[in-house]
Design a protein around this motif. Sequence first.
Motif: not given
Length: 267
Positions: A144-148
């Motif tokens: 899972i890629i999160d922005d911050s």
Amino acid sequence: SRYYREVLPGEIVKISRYDVQTLDVVPRPEGDPSAFCIFEYVYFARPDSIFEGQMVYSVRRRCGQQLAIEAPVEADLVSTVPESATPAALGYAQKCGLPYVEVLCKNRYVGRTFIQPNMRLRQLGVAKKFGVLSDNFKGKRVVIIDDSIVRGNTISPIIKLLRESGAKEVHIRVASPPIRFPCYMGINIPTKEELIANRPEFHDLANYIGADSVVYLSVEGLVSSVQESIKARQNNENNLKTQKSRVGKIGHCTACLTGEYPVELEW
């Protein structure tokens, strides 16, 4: 034909019914580079915004590609929490050669989570905010890629949701560095104590949020993703003498990540 461009840092523009004129460009003291907020690229700006001659969406995709170079992982698919980190997730997937697959869909009938009176209700709100596309990831290792990750509260219930719905592994990759310092330039960042990067839990963050692993993008990786195409354009402009006057030193404010402020704090 009309030509729109950004107002340069320190530029004084006069707009009249007849035309648009640049009256002056006030230089930075001692010729310091400008200090454009790097978090505009990471999070705040709309993806179709254009800053410094580049589209925010493209920068976010480059951040994802850089994250794949810095923090690859054995996995079956790449996804994101809809939808602010989608460009970064697509960049990560492309660079890793993994499929980008949706694992959650937004439930459009639920209100905002951050106005809930307490943390427990907020986390319940987060889980209700998303529908689970379980067929897409059952028995699989998910990145899972999160922005911050600011406080670490929002991601935990999502990881729990994915595991309960059949994800074999959940790896978190964050397309920006940890926020550690307050912003004195007008952005409302939580207090130092609230930031997960300053808390003892940060030393075992994966365990704290329930992930198999967590890796953030480096500050250098973020800066290079932001500045790469600006540098290329400036080199082109330097070759055109007429443009030379407009080319300034590149600079971005990374104070919330590094504690290095672009101006001296006076108190």
